[in-house]
Every structure is written in C-alpha cells, then in structure tokens.
Design a protein around this motif. Structure first.
Motif, PDB file in Angstrom:
ATOM      1  N   GLY A  77       0.780  -1.226   0.000  1.00  0.00           N
ATOM      2  CA  GLY A  77       0.000   0.000   0.000  1.00  0.00           C
ATOM      3  C   GLY A  77       0.807   1.269   0.000  1.00  0.00           C
ATOM      4  O   GLY A  77       1.753   1.447  -0.773  1.00  0.00           O
ATOM      5  N   ILE A  78       0.452   2.179   0.888  1.00  0.00           N
ATOM      6  CA  ILE A  78       1.079   3.495   0.935  1.00  0.00           C
ATOM      7  C   ILE A  78       2.560   3.393   1.268  1.00  0.00           C
ATOM      8  O   ILE A  78       3.388   4.081   0.673  1.00  0.00           O
ATOM      9  CB  ILE A  78       0.336   4.382   1.955  1.00  0.00           C
ATOM     10  N   GLY A  79       2.917   2.528   2.217  1.00  0.00           N
ATOM     11  CA  GLY A  79       4.324   2.392   2.595  1.00  0.00           C
ATOM     12  C   GLY A  79       5.193   1.949   1.440  1.00  0.00           C
ATOM     13  O   GLY A  79       6.298   2.468   1.236  1.00  0.00           O
ATOM     14  N   LYS A  80       4.717   0.988   0.686  1.00  0.00           N
ATOM     15  CA  LYS A  80       5.467   0.497  -0.473  1.00  0.00           C
ATOM     16  C   LYS A  80       5.629   1.594  -1.513  1.00  0.00           C
ATOM     17  O   LYS A  80       6.709   1.780  -2.086  1.00  0.00           O
ATOM     18  CB  LYS A  80       4.738  -0.712  -1.067  1.00  0.00           C
ATOM     19  N   ALA A  81       4.565   2.345  -1.755  1.00  0.00           N
ATOM     20  CA  ALA A  81       4.628   3.436  -2.726  1.00  0.00           C
ATOM     21  C   ALA A  81       5.581   4.534  -2.269  1.00  0.00           C
ATOM     22  O   ALA A  81       6.325   5.110  -3.076  1.00  0.00           O
ATOM     23  CB  ALA A  81       3.235   4.000  -2.964  1.00  0.00           C
ATOM     24  N   ILE A  82       5.575   4.838  -0.971  1.00  0.00           N
ATOM     25  CA  ILE A  82       6.496   5.844  -0.442  1.00  0.00           C
ATOM     26  C   ILE A  82       7.937   5.388  -0.618  1.00  0.00           C
ATOM     27  O   ILE A  82       8.808   6.171  -1.010  1.00  0.00           O
ATOM     28  CB  ILE A  82       6.183   6.127   1.039  1.00  0.00           C
ATOM     29  N   ALA A  83       8.203   4.121  -0.306  1.00  0.00           N
ATOM     30  CA  ALA A  83       9.557   3.601  -0.466  1.00  0.00           C
ATOM     31  C   ALA A  83      10.038   3.751  -1.904  1.00  0.00           C
ATOM     32  O   ALA A  83      11.163   4.225  -2.172  1.00  0.00           O
ATOM     33  CB  ALA A  83       9.611   2.134  -0.040  1.00  0.00           C
ATOM     34  N   ARG A  84       9.209   3.376  -2.848  1.00  0.00           N
ATOM     35  CA  ARG A  84       9.589   3.471  -4.258  1.00  0.00           C
ATOM     36  C   ARG A  84       9.803   4.931  -4.670  1.00  0.00           C
ATOM     37  O   ARG A  84      10.752   5.253  -5.401  1.00  0.00           O
ATOM     38  CB  ARG A  84       8.516   2.826  -5.132  1.00  0.00           C
ATOM     39  N   ARG A  85       8.938   5.820  -4.214  1.00  0.00           N
ATOM     40  CA  ARG A  85       9.051   7.225  -4.602  1.00  0.00           C
ATOM     41  C   ARG A  85      10.305   7.867  -4.017  1.00  0.00           C
ATOM     42  O   ARG A  85      11.030   8.605  -4.702  1.00  0.00           O
ATOM     43  CB  ARG A  85       7.811   8.002  -4.175  1.00  0.00           C
ATOM     44  N   LEU A  86      10.592   7.608  -2.743  1.00  0.00           N
ATOM     45  CA  LEU A  86      11.791   8.182  -2.142  1.00  0.00           C
ATOM     46  C   LEU A  86      13.052   7.644  -2.802  1.00  0.00           C
ATOM     47  O   LEU A  86      14.046   8.363  -2.947  1.00  0.00           O
ATOM     48  CB  LEU A  86      11.807   7.909  -0.637  1.00  0.00           C
ATOM     49  N   ALA A  87      13.019   6.376  -3.210  1.00  0.00           N
ATOM     50  CA  ALA A  87      14.159   5.818  -3.940  1.00  0.00           C
ATOM     51  C   ALA A  87      14.346   6.542  -5.267  1.00  0.00           C
ATOM     52  O   ALA A  87      15.484   6.845  -5.675  1.00  0.00           O
ATOM     53  CB  ALA A  87      13.962   4.325  -4.160  1.00  0.00           C
ATOM     54  N   ARG A  88      13.247   6.836  -5.967  1.00  0.00           N
ATOM     55  CA  ARG A  88      13.360   7.584  -7.222  1.00  0.00           C
ATOM     56  C   ARG A  88      13.859   9.007  -6.980  1.00  0.00           C
ATOM     57  O   ARG A  88      14.478   9.613  -7.867  1.00  0.00           O
ATOM     58  CB  ARG A  88      12.016   7.603  -7.947  1.00  0.00           C
ATOM     59  N   ASP A  89      13.599   9.525  -5.776  1.00  0.00           N
ATOM     60  CA  ASP A  89      14.141  10.828  -5.403  1.00  0.00           C
ATOM     61  C   ASP A  89      15.623  10.755  -5.043  1.00  0.00           C
ATOM     62  O   ASP A  89      16.241  11.785  -4.770  1.00  0.00           O
ATOM     63  CB  ASP A  89      13.371  11.396  -4.203  1.00  0.00           C
ATOM     64  N   GLY A  90      16.172   9.541  -4.987  1.00  0.00           N
ATOM     65  CA  GLY A  90      17.597   9.373  -4.723  1.00  0.00           C
ATOM     66  C   GLY A  90      17.949   9.072  -3.284  1.00  0.00           C
ATOM     67  O   GLY A  90      19.132   9.015  -2.927  1.00  0.00           O
ATOM     68  N   ALA A  91      16.943   8.862  -2.427  1.00  0.00           N
ATOM     69  CA  ALA A  91      17.228   8.541  -1.025  1.00  0.00           C
ATOM     70  C   ALA A  91      17.611   7.071  -0.888  1.00  0.00           C
ATOM     71  O   ALA A  91      17.028   6.199  -1.542  1.00  0.00           O
ATOM     72  CB  ALA A  91      16.013   8.836  -0.153  1.00  0.00           C
ATOM     73  N   ASN A  92      18.584   6.793  -0.043  1.00  0.00           N
ATOM     74  CA  ASN A  92      18.863   5.426   0.366  1.00  0.00           C
ATOM     75  C   ASN A  92      17.852   5.041   1.439  1.00  0.00           C
ATOM     76  O   ASN A  92      17.362   5.893   2.192  1.00  0.00           O
ATOM     77  CB  ASN A  92      20.289   5.305   0.895  1.00  0.00           C
ATOM     78  N   LEU A  93      17.537   3.764   1.518  1.00  0.00           N
ATOM     79  CA  LEU A  93      16.389   3.340   2.313  1.00  0.00           C
ATOM     80  C   LEU A  93      16.730   2.333   3.403  1.00  0.00           C
ATOM     81  O   LEU A  93      17.620   1.492   3.237  1.00  0.00           O
ATOM     82  CB  LEU A  93      15.328   2.705   1.409  1.00  0.00           C
ATOM     83  N   VAL A  94      15.968   2.429   4.484  1.00  0.00           N
ATOM     84  CA  VAL A  94      15.830   1.347   5.454  1.00  0.00           C
ATOM     85  C   VAL A  94      14.342   1.048   5.508  1.00  0.00           C
ATOM     86  O   VAL A  94      13.539   1.935   5.821  1.00  0.00           O
ATOM     87  CB  VAL A  94      16.345   1.729   6.852  1.00  0.00           C
ATOM     88  N   LEU A  95      13.961  -0.164   5.188  1.00  0.00           N
ATOM     89  CA  LEU A  95      12.551  -0.545   5.126  1.00  0.00           C
ATOM     90  C   LEU A  95      12.239  -1.524   6.242  1.00  0.00           C
ATOM     91  O   LEU A  95      12.897  -2.546   6.386  1.00  0.00           O
ATOM     92  CB  LEU A  95      12.229  -1.179   3.766  1.00  0.00           C
ATOM     93  N   TRP A  96      11.199  -1.197   7.011  1.00  0.00           N
ATOM     94  CA  TRP A  96      10.751  -2.058   8.098  1.00  0.00           C
ATOM     95  C   TRP A  96       9.346  -2.554   7.816  1.00  0.00           C
ATOM     96  O   TRP A  96       8.476  -1.814   7.354  1.00  0.00           O
ATOM     97  CB  TRP A  96      10.729  -1.292   9.416  1.00  0.00           C
TER      98      TRP A  96
END
Length: 259
Positions: free
Chosen positions: A18-37
């Motif tokens: 849902g929203i969390g998955k979409a946020i993760a993908r969008r922030l990655a496209r913005d160039g942010a490195n991620l920690v996903l829980w």
C-alpha cells in the motif's frame, strides 16, 4: 533539479504494501537510500531487490513489528550503529481491525490498533529522535488519516488512534521547536489499498464495496505528497496536509460513479 533528499537515508515503516510500499519506491526515485521495516520478511527482501535494481539506491531491511518496543529499540540501535541515524523517518505502519460499536467490540482488536497505530509511532519516533537532535537535523513524517479528524459509525477506536497520531505530530513539533528537526503529518482521505481487506478479515466483497465507484486515491498519490513534504527546504515545515480524491468532500461525502 535534484531532490533535496537525494543521498539522504530514509526509514519507512509498514513498507511492504500500500502506501508504505509506494512511499519507499518514490523516495528511492528521489535518490534517497532506504531502510525498510515491516513484519513480512519475504516481501521485504523482494521489494528491496526490486528497488535497488530499478534505482540503484542502497536498501537495507528489518523485520520489525512497530508495536514491539523491544524489537524497535534493538533494530533502531542496529541501524544507527551500522548505517547511521536516518535523515528521514516515515511512520506509516498502521492497521484497522473490524468495525464494531464500543459495547460489542473485540478488545484484542482495540489493543492491536492502539499498539500499532499509536504506540508504534511513539516507539519509532523515540528510537530515532535523540540521534536527530544530536545531529541538529531530521524529519519525521507521520501518516495519519481523515479518520483522525472526522469520526464515523463503528470506527471508534481506529478513529481515536488516528486522532492520537495527529496529537503526537502537533505535540512533537512543539517539543522540537528550534531544534532543526521537523515533524510533518500527511492526512489522506479514501485510498485504495489492502486496508479494507485486512479490516474485514479477507472478505473481498466487503473490501471492494468500500472503494466501488469512488475513484479513490492510489498509494502513489500519497507518496507524491510525502515526496513534496520531505523535499521542502529546512526553513519550511508542512505541519499537516490533507489530501482527498476529487470525488470526496469529507469522511461522509463521497461521490460514486459520478452520482
């Protein structure tokens, strides 16, 4: 123009759907490195692989139930020690369980919603805010709901939990005033996700009826709003933003099939 969060570290809870998955993908496209829980480790691993292949950013994962204070503490310490304190934390994990009147409700359902939606936000914020304060910068985004502004029948405790998220967001901003750490709220209306499927215990027909004919928001729409919020300059804080589909005027006013 390069997004401000490019190269920063963003942690997203409830990241596998849902929203969390979409946020993760969008922030990655913005160039942010991620920690996903999230709680579902296989989904986490698959999502991390997909995002890395698509964007090239670094993605770390943690199998975390945000309602477990000891688990949050241990995993947050691991993140800070091994990667560093996140620049951005998105408190997205949340759940709705059933729809019942106060006098008929399942107390276990109440506990699950309060533990995840309220305590989870508190546990995760408490885990990372001290490191953000020590650094003098950081941004926490709490994903709320229009249910935190307008109550609906048989939504009593879920609505209460989202009212609490709003209060936590506002209270945190007062506590952090002048620190360089911002706290923002994103408050969506009707968004088509797995939310209703979970709420109704897998009853597909009831879940579909929630969104039928409503032209609801998509998770990606909310992710776009989050992207805007976190890419604002440091002197600016979007304290709260409410986003509806154009077919919705309030919790109680939704046009279906244009009618």
């Amino acid at each position: 123009m390069t997004p401000r969060v490019a190269g920063q570290l963003a942690l997203v809870t409830g990241a596998t759907a849902g929203i969390g998955k979409a946020i993760a993908r969008r922030l990655a496209r913005d160039g942010a490195n991620l920690v996903l829980w999230a709680r579902r480790s296989r989904r986490l691993a698959r999502l991390a692989e997909e995002i890395t292949a698509e964007t090239g950013v670094t993605v770390d994962t943690g199998t975390v139930d945000v309602s477990d204070s000891d688990g949050v503490r241990a995993e947050s310490e691991h993140v800070i020690e091994s990667i560093g304190a996140p620049d951005l934390v998105v408190n997205n994990a949340g759940v709705a369980v059933g729809m019942a009147s106060v006098q008929e409700a399942d107390i276990d359902a109440w506990n699950r919603m309060i533990d995840t939606n309220v305590k989870g936000v508190l546990f995760v914020s408490r885990a990372f805010l001290p490191a953000m304060l020590a650094r003098g910068s950081g941004h926490v985004v709490n994903i709320g709901s229009i249910a935190g502004r307008q109550v609906y029948p048989r939504g009593n405790v879920y609505c209460a939990s989202k009212y609490a998220v709003r209060a936590i967001t506002e209270g945190s901003n007062l506590d952090l005033l002048g620190s360089g750490v911002r706290v923002s709220g994103v408050t969506p209306g009707l968004v088509e996700t797995e939310f209703s499927h979970v709420r109704f215990g897998g009853d597909e027909e009831r879940a579909r009826a929630v969104y039928e004919g409503a032209n609801a928001l998509r998770p990606e729409d909310v992710a776009d709003v989050v992207s805007f919020v976190v890419n604002t300059p440091p002197h600016m804080n979007v304290a709260d933003v409410v986003v509806f589909p154009s077919s919705q005027g309030s919790m109680h006013h939704i046009l279906r099939d244009g009618g």
